[in-house]
Scaffold this motif. Structure first.
Motif, PDB file in Angstrom:
ATOM      1  N   GLN A  67       0.444   3.272  10.978  1.00  0.00           N
ATOM      2  CA  GLN A  67       0.421   4.684  10.454  1.00  0.00           C
ATOM      3  C   GLN A  67       0.507   4.958   8.929  1.00  0.00           C
ATOM      4  N   ILE A  68       1.703   4.248   8.728  1.00  0.00           N
ATOM      5  CA  ILE A  68       2.235   4.462   7.282  1.00  0.00           C
ATOM      6  C   ILE A  68       1.106   4.116   6.324  1.00  0.00           C
ATOM      7  N   GLU A  69       0.505   3.118   6.203  1.00  0.00           N
ATOM      8  CA  GLU A  69      -0.510   2.608   5.427  1.00  0.00           C
ATOM      9  C   GLU A  69      -1.643   3.686   5.547  1.00  0.00           C
ATOM     10  N   GLN A  70      -1.986   3.992   6.759  1.00  0.00           N
ATOM     11  CA  GLN A  70      -3.071   4.861   7.030  1.00  0.00           C
ATOM     12  C   GLN A  70      -3.056   6.282   6.177  1.00  0.00           C
ATOM     13  N   PHE A  71      -1.679   6.648   6.301  1.00  0.00           N
ATOM     14  CA  PHE A  71      -1.302   7.862   5.842  1.00  0.00           C
ATOM     15  C   PHE A  71      -1.405   7.740   4.278  1.00  0.00           C
ATOM     16  N   SER A  72      -0.896   6.687   3.594  1.00  0.00           N
ATOM     17  CA  SER A  72      -1.002   6.271   2.275  1.00  0.00           C
ATOM     18  C   SER A  72      -2.411   6.264   1.689  1.00  0.00           C
ATOM     19  N   VAL A  73      -3.281   5.684   2.552  1.00  0.00           N
ATOM     20  CA  VAL A  73      -4.622   5.697   2.064  1.00  0.00           C
ATOM     21  C   VAL A  73      -5.388   6.975   1.944  1.00  0.00           C
ATOM     22  N   LYS A  74      -4.981   7.714   2.976  1.00  0.00           N
ATOM     23  CA  LYS A  74      -5.531   9.203   3.303  1.00  0.00           C
ATOM     24  C   LYS A  74      -5.305  10.040   2.374  1.00  0.00           C
TER      25      LYS A  74
ATOM     26  N   CYS B  83       0.851  -1.107   0.038  1.00  0.00           N
ATOM     27  CA  CYS B  83       0.021   0.009  -0.226  1.00  0.00           C
ATOM     28  C   CYS B  83       0.890   1.113   0.018  1.00  0.00           C
ATOM     29  N   TYR B  84       1.752   1.328   0.902  1.00  0.00           N
ATOM     30  CA  TYR B  84       2.913   2.571   0.905  1.00  0.00           C
ATOM     31  C   TYR B  84       3.553   2.669  -0.288  1.00  0.00           C
ATOM     32  N   TYR B  85       4.116   1.622  -0.761  1.00  0.00           N
ATOM     33  CA  TYR B  85       4.880   1.761  -2.052  1.00  0.00           C
ATOM     34  C   TYR B  85       4.044   1.943  -3.154  1.00  0.00           C
ATOM     35  N   ALA B  86       2.820   1.649  -3.054  1.00  0.00           N
ATOM     36  CA  ALA B  86       2.001   1.881  -4.327  1.00  0.00           C
ATOM     37  C   ALA B  86       1.778   3.553  -4.260  1.00  0.00           C
TER      38      ALA B  86
END
Length: 583
Positions: free
Chosen positions: A424-431, A388-391
């Motif tokens: 948190q990193i994935e939450q940030f990426s999605v947001k 998710c983050y890398y995307a």
């Protein structure tokens, strides 16, 4: 230097896997375990695993070596099967090391009173200390595997496991210190003054200084890591940890890890890696030394120089060389080191991914979004960790090259790849992706998003003067009113690195006042308060105002992205202030 440099340059003979046959240990298990760990660090991950597994039933030390390699494999892949295997291996090692709960010094006394020979008492003492330290190590790794599940029950369970491990480390550390003191007094013929002196003097007759020093190195690895990690925890979390009985002394932690790294214990190379990780990753990322971006680099260089002969082609050591070069703003040299590490990490997929990640970051620092896109896209497709983050990084870099249509397609993928809801990193990426998913991104906003992640990951200080100026110009080109607060925060950070303190202060002040931007980016105001506070701390006339802003950032904001990360940085800034100006 004691440690890995004294090992024979050639590896042991090729180990054949014959589980049905028991082979004799080709060397002392202490020496063989160290050879196995050094194999691992010299890109021989499979060979190391093979060696430890062949001899894992021969001694607790070899069993722990096999379990450690299993744990490392699990943490590098995050595959459920391998994580379960690591848990099983660690528990097997624990069972092998189980012994009575009587303290070491008390055990020696009881054995002497039963007229057991000094040599046997000493061997019993050394073996028991070794087993206790291994049990504590196993418990730490089991706690880490528990934390990875990111469930409340797992956090509670992991915390209590850590508490047990700390008690063992602390007890063993104190016991070994007593034994070393007794040994030195015996050598110098000084009178022994402790209560246990008469009994224990007999027990140290046949103990060697090397065996005691190695045991001290064995316990110092875990003991030092505990001290170092807990010393960085902010006060709001420290209260919880203190309930579990943990202290935290940064200098004690570093001193213990340095001792461990110079010992002949199998964890000496691991202590070396821990020190490199601390100096080149933790210190700059959490701003433990304030605005001093060069802090720790000299120590890291000295470590690499000392270990160069032992690890001439190690992908891990080449990786840390690249980290040093990146922090020194030598981006071209850093890219060369990371590419070399990538090539050296044959059959070590996760190490290759770490190198690709750094290559992507260096490319972003150079504003070379095309190459950054290639690195992050490969990670998105290959990595099993945080796709998710890398995307998100892939989409940002793709949009920054001007391919906004392709970027929007990838932004839409981010939500589908969102797996770890507590991360948190994935939450940030999605947001962040949601905004670009709902409306077509622009090249300017994608460049701003790239500078944003560079800021959040403390990479802007690694940028050259021309690149900082290019970033400043790119930020000024953003006219979207909802991004004004973010733009001002980033401009403040850029001007701070350029040395334009007055301009930086103005931009940070504007970011603090931005209420519209707060609706889209809750983190901007507390981060701007922190940045402004740190700048004001540098001027004796504004120290009071700076300190007030740090407390404001700490106490008036909550529920924003990377809150704990900022609290660690605030904690470090206030701690350094107290060292300079005693309160």
């Amino acid at each position: 230097m004691a440690g890995s440099e004294q090992l024979p340059p050639s590896p042991p003979p090729q180990v054949e896997q014959e589980p049905e046959k028991e082979s004799e240990l080709p060397a002392d298990d202490v020496e063989l375990a160290l050879v196995g760990i050094n194999m691992l660090l010299n890109n021989g991950f499979k060979e190391s695993d093979q060696l430890f597994r062949k001899y894992r039933t021969h001694s607790p030390l070899m069993s722990f070596g096999a379990s450690f390699v299993s744990f490392l494999n699990a943490m590098m892949t995050f595959e459920e099967e391998k994580m379960q295997m690591a848990c099983d291996d660690l528990k097997t090692t624990e069972r092998l090391c189980e012994s009575e709960e009587m303290g070491v010094i008390e055990t020696i006394k009881s054995k002497i009173k039963k007229n057991v020979t000094a040599g046997r008492s000493t061997q019993f003492m050394v073996d028991r200390l070794q087993r206790q330290i291994i049990v504590a190590d196993c418990q730490v790794y089991l706690a880490v595997l528990s934390f990875v599940k990111q469930e409340l029950s797992a956090y509670i369970k992991g915390g209590w496991i850590l508490r047990k491990a700390w008690k063992i480390y602390n007890k063993c550390y104190l016991d070994i210190n007593v034994l070393q003191e007794m040994y030195q007094k015996k050598l110098s013929q000084e009178p022994l003054t402790s209560d246990t002196a008469n009994d224990n003097h007999v027990a140290t007759e046949s103990v060697t200084e090397d065996s005691l020093n190695r045991l001290k190195g064995a316990v110092s690895f875990g003991y030092g890591l505990f001290h170092l990690c807990i010393s960085m925890v902010p006060p709001n979390l420290l209260k919880i940890i203190n309930l579990l009985g943990f202290p935290g002394d940064r200098l004690q932690g570093l001193s213990s890890l340095m001792y461990a790294s110079e010992s002949k214990d199998m964890k000496a190379p691991l202590a070396t890696l821990a020190l490199l990780w601390y100096h080149t990753v933790v210190r700059p990322f959490f701003a433990l030394d304030g605005s001093d971006n060069q802090a720790g680099l000299q120590e890291a260089k000295e470590i690499l120089q000392q270990k160069e002969a032992a690890y001439p082609n190690s992908s891990l050591f080449m990786f840390f060389k690249g980290r040093i070069q990146r922090l020194e703003c030598q981006i071209n040299s850093a890219l060369t080191s990371f590419h070399t590490a990538l090539e050296l990490a044959t059959d070590q997929r996760e190490i290759q991914h770490v190198c690709l990640y750094e290559i992507g970051w260096c490319s972003m620092i150079e504003m070379n979004f095309k190459d950054a896109f290639k690195s992050f896209e490969r990670l998105k497709n290959e990595s099993r960790w945080s796709q998710c983050y890398y995307a998100y990084l892939t989409a940002v870099c793709q949009g920054a090259t001007g391919d906004v249509n392709g970027a929007q397609t990838v932004f839409k993928e981010v939500q589908k790849l969102f797996k770890r809801k507590n991360n948190q990193i994935e939450q940030f990426s999605v947001k962040k992706s949601d905004r670009f998913r709902k409306q077509m991104p622009t090249k300017e906003l994608c460049v701003l998003a790239a500078v944003e992640v560079l800021y959040l990951w403390k990479a802007i200080p690694n940028c050259s003067l021309p690149n900082l100026q290019q970033m400043s110009q790119a930020c000024h080109e953003v006219v979207d009113t909802s991004a004004v607060g973010l733009r001002n925060l980033l401009l403040g950070a850029i001007h701070k690195c350029l040395g334009n303190s007055e301009d930086a202060v103005q931009f940070f002040q504007q970011a603090v006042k931005d209420e519209l931007g707060r609706q889209n980016n809750l983190y901007i105001q507390p981060y701007a308060c922190y940045e402004l506070g740190c700048l004001l701390l540098d001027n004796p006339e504004t120290v009071g105002r700076g300190k007030a802003l740090l407390f404001q950032a700490k106490e008036e904001f909550t529920g924003y992205d990377f809150e704990n990360r900022l609290h660690v940085r605030i904690h470090a800034a206030l701690a350094s202030l107290q060292e300079v100006v005693p309160q």
